[in-house]
Design an enzyme around this catalytic site. Structure first.
Site, PDB file in Angstrom:
ATOM      1  N   GLU A 333      74.534 -24.079  63.306  1.00 32.56           N
ATOM      2  CA  GLU A 333      74.584 -24.188  64.759  1.00 32.56           C
ATOM      3  C   GLU A 333      74.834 -25.599  65.288  1.00 32.56           C
ATOM      4  O   GLU A 333      74.077 -26.107  66.097  1.00 32.56           O
ATOM      5  CB  GLU A 333      73.267 -23.645  65.353  1.00 32.56           C
ATOM      6  CG  GLU A 333      73.058 -22.183  65.064  1.00 32.56           C
ATOM      7  CD  GLU A 333      71.766 -21.652  65.675  1.00 32.56           C
ATOM      8  OE1 GLU A 333      71.836 -20.583  66.306  1.00 32.56           O
ATOM      9  OE2 GLU A 333      70.707 -22.273  65.508  1.00 32.56           O
TER      10      GLU A 333
HETATM   11  C1  ACM Z   1      69.470 -20.216  61.874  1.00 34.18           C
HETATM   12  O1  ACM Z   1      68.826 -19.216  62.219  1.00 34.18           O
HETATM   13  N1  ACM Z   1      70.127 -20.921  62.762  1.00 34.18           N
HETATM   14  C2  ACM Z   1      69.536 -20.636  60.488  1.00 34.18           C
END
Ligand code: ACM
Length: 693
Positions: A333
């Protein structure tokens, strides 16, 4: 006033009896089954087991000893075994022979192993356990196998009229997957050492072997760095682990046959680093510790050469601190705005021929990989690190879906699955249990299948504190542990739930707080030790699932997690039992079962008037009134439907429509939670009047 109190107490007393009755009704069949055949409560189920006639009596003369090279690990596990057995049975077991370290003679528990196990993937954890009426033999290649076998033996403990015994069995057991992990996110909410230790004990009890320690996040930098002390001093509100504490936890885990893999999540999820070092981010600071939850902009600047010596020095320090050969660099992310908005980064991308942010991150990861390789570490990262150009000796940790894992394996990468094991989302154990890292329809060939190392349950900590985290992890994670350990053919959901309830109680002896802390929270909310009506309500309620709870309030890492919803289990086993009862009733209309369901509905309906005075006395409880009222009204509808069904009467569709409105109102979330029994009540209504709209 006193009249009111005594009347209330009397009702509470009756209610307590009723509740005890319902709890016993749920527990008795399982307890009875356990006493008839103790082997049936094993979790995880062994790879192979034969139950024979005969019982090994557990009495105060029980001994345990090794008949092979001793290591501290097996000896200490044997001592813990005796102490847990004594605690569970109340027997005054003689344990002096342990201190003497004399191998006891024949007739007790005798364990043997060939060598000390290494804390590495693919280490041998197999064991063979034979219980005869006059002796118990536990053999393993490694002392880790002995540990796994001792946990099995403890779970075999059974009772009959004469007392405690181990049933005679032959068990040959080994794990299906070598990587059976639990991730605990200590970034979003710090979890002190005692929380980690008790969870390591619980992991060992269900044969899990990797503690994935998510140590850095936007909301906190939780590891002491002696090289860059400002990282933990400024990035943690003072809540971090000293290096001494970290070594202590690594030792504690090692004694239980558990590896500790640290994660330092970069280049995103990294705001807390930049509180001390804003110059390494991709946009000018200053930065503060992030309090909210989500995906945030701050990210390391891969185009800035200064970050690499910094990360080199930091990772060198951490590589020495954590002995595990695997180190997780996160990589998930990366939000991207800081990279997009930084002209120097854009120029660097152009100059280096990096087409997009994914390519930029791959460049960053390649630099990291060089550093990690220098310090003897293998790189693990979330899905996003699976980018062209990275060598296939990195391990892909899949959170977005099993597809990525399959693709990675087809390209020769090792993988770990966490998608489907997000225990923070409050889904039922069943959903996790039936999620398989290698499902029967896997398109992978045998060589590729061998690359799937296993999986990890992930305890993301947005909504948990040290008071509530155990109840979010356990007992559901025991079902995941079984998925990772037991043969893939072990998929009987009802039997899993039966054993889950028993394992849950066993975990308490290790200090886990998942069963008792909810009561403590309810007492605190009520300001009163008499919380039975709140417990009755909590049993019928579950927290909102997936990410829905986040939509109910502006949660931050500083919010209280002490409300009613925090005292509700992610999955109510009582609600599940109720739903099962209704399903069974609707197939045969068994009047006995109908009466039992009626008693439960009546109990829940009557509970509302008992909850009201507690709400009146506690502003913190006011938010639960709609839940309690909704439950009462839904149960009234349920009782009406049940009555009709028992009498063999049907109802007009208009009746179903009217009742449907009541049920729809009751289905609305309140207090960040929802009623877990409505679907079952709806089935009753539909059974006598057709579909409820
Ligand atoms: C995650 O849940 N961003 C690894």
């Amino acid at each position: 006033m006193s009249g009111y109190v005594s009347a209330k107490s009397r009702v509470l007393f009756i209610l307590t009896l009723l509740t005890l009755g319902s709890v016993l009704a749920i527990c008795l069949p399982a307890a009875a089954a356990a006493s008839v055949d103790g082997s049936l409560k094993l979790m995880p189920v062994p790879a192979s087991m034969t139950v024979r006639e005969g019982r090994f009596r557990v009495d105060e003369d029980l001994t345990i000893g090794g008949r092979s090279p001793q290591t501290g690990r097996a000896f200490k596990a044997a001592a813990r075994f005796m102490s847990r057995l004594a605690g569970r049975t109340g027997l005054f077991l003689k344990q002096d022979f342990l201190a003497a370290q004399d191998p006891p003679g024949e007739g007790g528990v005798l364990y043997g192993f060939e060598r000390a196990g290494a804390l590495l993937p693919n280490e041998d954890e197999s064991y063979a356990l034979t219980v005869d009426p006059d002796k118990v033999t536990l053999d393993a290649k490694t002392d880790i196998g002995v540990l796994r076998g001792l946990e099995t033996l403890l779970q075999l403990l059974s009772v009959d009229e004469a007392g405690y015994y181990f049933p005679c069995v032959d068990i040959a057991d080994k794990p299906r997957f070598t990587w059976r992990g639990l991730l605990i996110d200590v970034g979003r909410h710090f979890q002190p050492v005692d929380v980690i230790k008790r969870n390591l004990d619980a992991m060992a009890a269900v044969k899990m072997n990797v503690f994935h320690w998510h140590l850095t996040e936007d909301q906190g930098f939780r590891v002491e760095s002696k090289v860059f002390p400002k990282l933990n001093q400024l990035g943690s509100d003072g809540m971090f682990y000293t290096q001494g504490q970290i070594r202590d936890i690594i030792d504690y885990a090692a004694e239980r046959g558990i590896r500790v893999m640290p994660e330092f999540d970069i280049p995103g999820h990294s705001t807390s680093w930049f509180v001390a070092y804003p110059e390494f981010s991709s946009a000018p600071g200053p930065y503060g510790i992030e309090r909210k939850f989500g995906v945030f902009g701050p990210a390391f600047n891969p185009a800035d050469e200064r970050i690499y010596p910094f990360l080199d020095a930091f990772l060198k320090e951490m590589s020495a601190l954590f002995p595990d050969p695997y180190l997780h660099i996160g990589g998930d992310e990366v939000e991207g705005h800081q990279w997009e908005a930084n002209p120097a980064i854009q120029a660097f991308k152009k100059k280096s021929g990096l087409a997009d942010n994914g390519a930029l991150q791959a460049y960053f990861n390649k630099r990291l990989l060089k550093i990690l390789t220098k310090y003897g570490k293998k790189m693990v990262g979330w899905d996003e690190v699976f980018q062209p150009g990275l060598p296939n000796d990195i391990v892909i940790h899949s959170w977005r879906g099993p597809k990525a894992l399959v693709e990675a394996a087809q390209k020769g990468y090792q993988g770990i699955l966490s998608n489907g094991y997000y225990i923070d989302l409050c889904q039922p154990a069943e959903a996790h249990y039936l999620n398989d890292p290698l499902p029967p329809d896997s398109p992978l060939d045998d060589r590729q299948k061998a690359l799937i190392l296993g999986g990890e349950a992930t305890m993301w900590s947005e909504l948990v504190t040290p008071e509530t985290i155990d109840s979010r992890i356990w007992p559901r994670t025991a079902a995941i542990a079984e998925r990772f350990w037991s043969p893939g053919s072990v998929t009987n959901v009802d039997d899993m739930y039966r054993r889950l309830g028993l394992v849950s109680v066993e975990l308490e002896e290790l200090g886990l707080l998942h069963l008792k802390n909810p009561d403590m929270l309810l007492r605190r909310l009520a300001g009163d030790p008499r919380i039975e009506p709140l417990k009755v309500l909590a049993e019928a309620v579950e927290p909102l699932k997936n990410y829905e709870r986040h939509g109910q309030a502006a949660y931050t890492s500083l919010s209280p997690f002490t409300r009613f919803v925090d005292a509700c289990a992610p999955e109510s086993l009582a609600a599940r039992a109720f739903r099962k009862n209704i399903d069974q009733f609707l197939t045969g209309k068994d009047p006995m079962l109908g009466r039992e369901i009626g008693a439960t509905l009546a109990l829940w309906k009557a509970n509302h008037v008992l909850v009201l005075p507690l709400i009146a006395a506690s502003p913190a409880l006011r938010e639960i009134e709609p839940l309690s009222l909704g439950l009462a009204r839904a149960c009234e509808v349920g009782l009406e439907a049940l009555d009709r069904l028992m009498k063999g009467q049907s109802q007009p569709a208009a009746w179903a429509e009217e009742k449907g409105k009541i049920l729809a109102e009751a289905a609305k979330p309140a207090a960040h939670a929802e009623l877990a029994v409505l679907s079952a009540v709806t089935k009753l209504v539909e059974a006598c009047a057709g579909p409820v709209k």
